[in-house]
Design a protein around this motif. Structure first.
Motif, PDB file in Angstrom:
ATOM      1  N   ILE A 141      35.791  35.385  39.142  1.00 40.35           N
ATOM      2  CA  ILE A 141      36.010  36.815  39.362  1.00 40.35           C
ATOM      3  C   ILE A 141      35.917  37.584  38.049  1.00 40.35           C
ATOM      4  O   ILE A 141      35.324  38.677  37.991  1.00 40.35           O
ATOM      5  CB  ILE A 141      37.368  37.042  40.040  1.00 40.35           C
ATOM      6  N   LEU A 142      36.484  37.032  36.988  1.00 36.92           N
ATOM      7  CA  LEU A 142      36.412  37.705  35.694  1.00 36.92           C
ATOM      8  C   LEU A 142      34.965  37.861  35.239  1.00 36.92           C
ATOM      9  O   LEU A 142      34.560  38.926  34.750  1.00 36.92           O
ATOM     10  CB  LEU A 142      37.219  36.926  34.648  1.00 36.92           C
ATOM     11  N   VAL A 143      34.176  36.807  35.396  1.00 37.21           N
ATOM     12  CA  VAL A 143      32.778  36.874  34.994  1.00 37.21           C
ATOM     13  C   VAL A 143      32.020  37.877  35.868  1.00 37.21           C
ATOM     14  O   VAL A 143      31.252  38.718  35.375  1.00 37.21           O
ATOM     15  CB  VAL A 143      32.118  35.482  35.077  1.00 37.21           C
ATOM     16  N   GLY A 144      32.228  37.806  37.196  1.00 36.54           N
ATOM     17  CA  GLY A 144      31.536  38.732  38.091  1.00 36.54           C
ATOM     18  C   GLY A 144      31.879  40.182  37.819  1.00 36.54           C
ATOM     19  O   GLY A 144      30.996  41.053  37.780  1.00 36.54           O
ATOM     20  N   CYS A 145      33.163  40.449  37.599  1.00 35.68           N
ATOM     21  CA  CYS A 145      33.571  41.829  37.315  1.00 35.68           C
ATOM     22  C   CYS A 145      33.038  42.309  35.969  1.00 35.68           C
ATOM     23  O   CYS A 145      32.664  43.476  35.817  1.00 35.68           O
ATOM     24  CB  CYS A 145      35.095  41.936  37.350  1.00 35.68           C
ATOM     25  N   SER A 146      33.004  41.424  34.996  1.00 35.04           N
ATOM     26  CA  SER A 146      32.486  41.825  33.685  1.00 35.04           C
ATOM     27  C   SER A 146      31.006  42.174  33.769  1.00 35.04           C
ATOM     28  O   SER A 146      30.527  43.094  33.090  1.00 35.04           O
ATOM     29  CB  SER A 146      32.732  40.723  32.648  1.00 35.04           C
ATOM     30  N   LEU A 147      30.247  41.462  34.613  1.00 40.01           N
ATOM     31  CA  LEU A 147      28.824  41.790  34.813  1.00 40.01           C
ATOM     32  C   LEU A 147      28.667  43.184  35.417  1.00 40.01           C
ATOM     33  O   LEU A 147      27.773  43.942  35.056  1.00 40.01           O
ATOM     34  CB  LEU A 147      28.168  40.750  35.722  1.00 40.01           C
ATOM     35  N   LEU A 331      32.582  47.367  44.126  1.00 44.37           N
ATOM     36  CA  LEU A 331      32.374  45.942  43.884  1.00 44.37           C
ATOM     37  C   LEU A 331      33.400  45.406  42.895  1.00 44.37           C
ATOM     38  O   LEU A 331      33.868  44.266  43.013  1.00 44.37           O
ATOM     39  CB  LEU A 331      30.958  45.693  43.373  1.00 44.37           C
ATOM     40  N   LEU A 332      33.761  46.223  41.908  1.00 44.32           N
ATOM     41  CA  LEU A 332      34.852  45.832  41.012  1.00 44.32           C
ATOM     42  C   LEU A 332      36.151  45.689  41.794  1.00 44.32           C
ATOM     43  O   LEU A 332      36.931  44.753  41.570  1.00 44.32           O
ATOM     44  CB  LEU A 332      35.015  46.871  39.904  1.00 44.32           C
ATOM     45  N   ALA A 333      36.377  46.620  42.711  1.00 46.29           N
ATOM     46  CA  ALA A 333      37.580  46.549  43.536  1.00 46.29           C
ATOM     47  C   ALA A 333      37.601  45.273  44.369  1.00 46.29           C
ATOM     48  O   ALA A 333      38.657  44.679  44.592  1.00 46.29           O
ATOM     49  CB  ALA A 333      37.663  47.776  44.444  1.00 46.29           C
ATOM     50  N   ALA A 334      36.409  44.841  44.843  1.00 42.86           N
ATOM     51  CA  ALA A 334      36.329  43.608  45.630  1.00 42.86           C
ATOM     52  C   ALA A 334      36.817  42.418  44.811  1.00 42.86           C
ATOM     53  O   ALA A 334      37.541  41.555  45.317  1.00 42.86           O
ATOM     54  CB  ALA A 334      34.887  43.382  46.093  1.00 42.86           C
ATOM     55  N   GLY A 335      36.403  42.356  43.555  1.00 38.76           N
ATOM     56  CA  GLY A 335      36.854  41.267  42.700  1.00 38.76           C
ATOM     57  C   GLY A 335      38.335  41.341  42.404  1.00 38.76           C
ATOM     58  O   GLY A 335      39.063  40.339  42.465  1.00 38.76           O
TER      59      GLY A 335
END
Length: 488
Positions: A141-147, A331-335
């Motif tokens: 999640i951290l990696v996905g949100c950072s992207l 999408l950030l909220a999803a993570g």
């Protein structure tokens, strides 16, 4: 108003609203129980949206569309169809029994539920320790949100990683479960709206005959079992493993413990119905993998498919740039909706199931649970600083191992009302964990869902054989109960 100014204003408004909801949650959090599962005063609809948002998360909204982009229809069927059926079946089978036992013993976490059912501190400590494997999903999640942050703001990925961590940890530290539930309801509504928008907006790429559009990419890409894929190439790897492992994933602490938020069994129907309807809508995000491929995008890094597709579709005009801001924030909220749930469950578990059993009540549980969050965050950032390729598979290695090990103890604990031998339950859990890690990390099975399914099968065989032998051995003898029944 320029798109740039709009971006900063909307982001500021979102952050302010999340902190306001967290402040409300903080006022209602008086002890570690309230921090962990609330005070049982939340609506089943709120809990259902919270759970659906937790299940969907960055995996569904950011990472898994990349698997669809690469592997085609087989990946969509694995995550979208088989996975959805696994989720529905798990809640229909487990919710009532899990809630009944959890309420009768005031269980806050999965390991504590294990202790209430089997009355053995060593077994609950074992589950508390292996539940730390959930940190692999924190990394995803951290990696996905950072992207996503790098697609929204002109910052480097490592800077974005720290910003995401600080934001999520700050609001969860304030309100625990109430902050998690209230913010997830907000984020879940945002996710529903954006999912519907993106599904409709990109459907133009499928045309009047979606299967023909997919076959234009390649026969294997449009096949339900993709012979050129190393992950989704057979009925077992597409459907069976997708169903089994998703069923088992519902046993994760940040998911199944949502059942304990319910006020009573009367709320179960509304809770499950809300979760299924909202969760089914969220699976439509997987279509972005098809859309990106049909749009002709050549994306070298699978984990960035969603980000690159959204920039391609919306960055070209002013109106699209406004929409892009709202989409990226959603999408950030999803993570964050899953990350905050994992953080709450991990902190509650460490305090309730590791520290207090070993050191007693000499500590302030609520204060320690918040310090544990800080420790989890530091470890998560260290692992995400230089992430492995295909972060989705990395997370599945750990989380699927936890799911496999949890299947027999919780499934049998809910469905079988009689006493269960501890050696059977503990042995089955150990076999599952070792089998999954051995097959996957040993390089024998590439797909973690397949290795976890084999592990669950081995675990069930061990458990059934152990129960049969135990019944045969104890025939004609009085055997004391080894566990408390769910009806106790």
């Amino acid at each position: 108003m320029t798109p740039e100014l709009f971006k900063y204003l909307v982001t500021t408004a979102y952050v302010a609203l999340v902190f306001y909801l967290s402040w409300i949650g903080m006022r209602r959090t008086r002890d570690v129980r309230g921090f962990s599962i609330g005070n049982k005063d939340m609506s089943p609809y709120v809990i259902g949206i919270t759970l659906a948002a937790s299940i969907a998360s960055t995996a569904t909204f950011v990472i898994n569309p990349g698997f669809v982009y690469v592997h085609g229809l087989s990946a969509y069927l694995h995550y979208g169809v088989a996975g959805s059926l696994g989720i529905l079946t798990a809640f229909l089978v487990l919710t009532r029994g899990f809630l009944r036992l959890g309420e009768s013993h005031n269980a806050l976490t999965i390991p504590q539920w294990i202790y209430c059912r089997y009355r053995h501190r060593g077994l609950s400590l074992f589950f508390a320790v292996i539940n730390l494997l959930s940190i692999t999903f924190v990394v995803l999640i951290l990696v996905g949100c950072s992207l996503l942050v790098t697609g929204l703001f002109p910052v480097e990925q490592k800077t974005a990683l720290v910003l995401v961590l600080l934001f999520v940890f700050s609001y969860v530290l304030m309100g625990g479960t109430y902050a998690h539930a209230y913010t997830n309801t907000l984020q879940g509504v945002m996710m529903m709206a954006i999912t519907a928008l993106l599904f409709v907006q990109g459907f133009k790429y499928l045309g009047d005959d979606p299967l023909a559009a997919l076959r234009a990419i390649g026969a294997d890409y449009a096949a339900p079992f993709n012979p050129s894929s190393d992950l989704y190439f057979s009925f077992f790897s597409v459907f069976l493993s997708g169903f089994v492992v998703t069923f088992a994933l519902m046993l994760q602490p940040h998911i199944l413990t949502k059942v304990l938020y319910l006020r009573s069994e009367r709320d179960i129907g509304r809770f499950i119905g809300t979760t299924v309807v909202v969760g089914t809508l969220f699976t439509l995000m997987l279509m972005l993998g098809f859309y990106a491929r049909l749009a002709g995008l050549d994306i070298g890094t699978q984990d960035t498919v969603v980000r690159e597709y959204l920039i391609h579709e919306f960055a070209g005009d002013a109106l699209g740039q406004y929409l892009l801001v709202l989409i990226f924030l959603t999408l950030l909220a999803a993570g964050m909706s899953t990350l905050d749930g994992i953080l709450v469950s991990l902190s509650a578990m460490v305090v309730n199931d590791i520290v207090e059993p070993l050191f007693g009540n000499r500590i302030n549980g609520l204060a320690l649970s918040r310090w544990v969050l800080v420790g989890v965050g530091i470890i998560g950032v260290l692992l995400a600083w230089n992430p492995p390729p295909l972060i989705g598979l990395f997370a599945q290695k750990g989380v699927y191992g936890l799911a496999a090990a949890s299947t027999v103890p919780i499934l049998f604990g809910v469905l079988l009302r009689r006493a269960l031998p501890l050696w059977v339950v503990g042995g089955a859990a150990g076999v599952a964990l070792v089998t999954h890690l051995g097959l996957n990390l040993g390089g024998l099975v590439a797909n973690p869902a397949v290795s976890a399914t084999w592990a669950i099968a081995a675990s069930l065989l061990v458990a059934l054989a152990g129960l049969g032998w135990s019944r045969w051995f104890s025939a004609g003898h009085d055997v004391p109960d080894a566990a408390t029944s769910p009806s106790a």
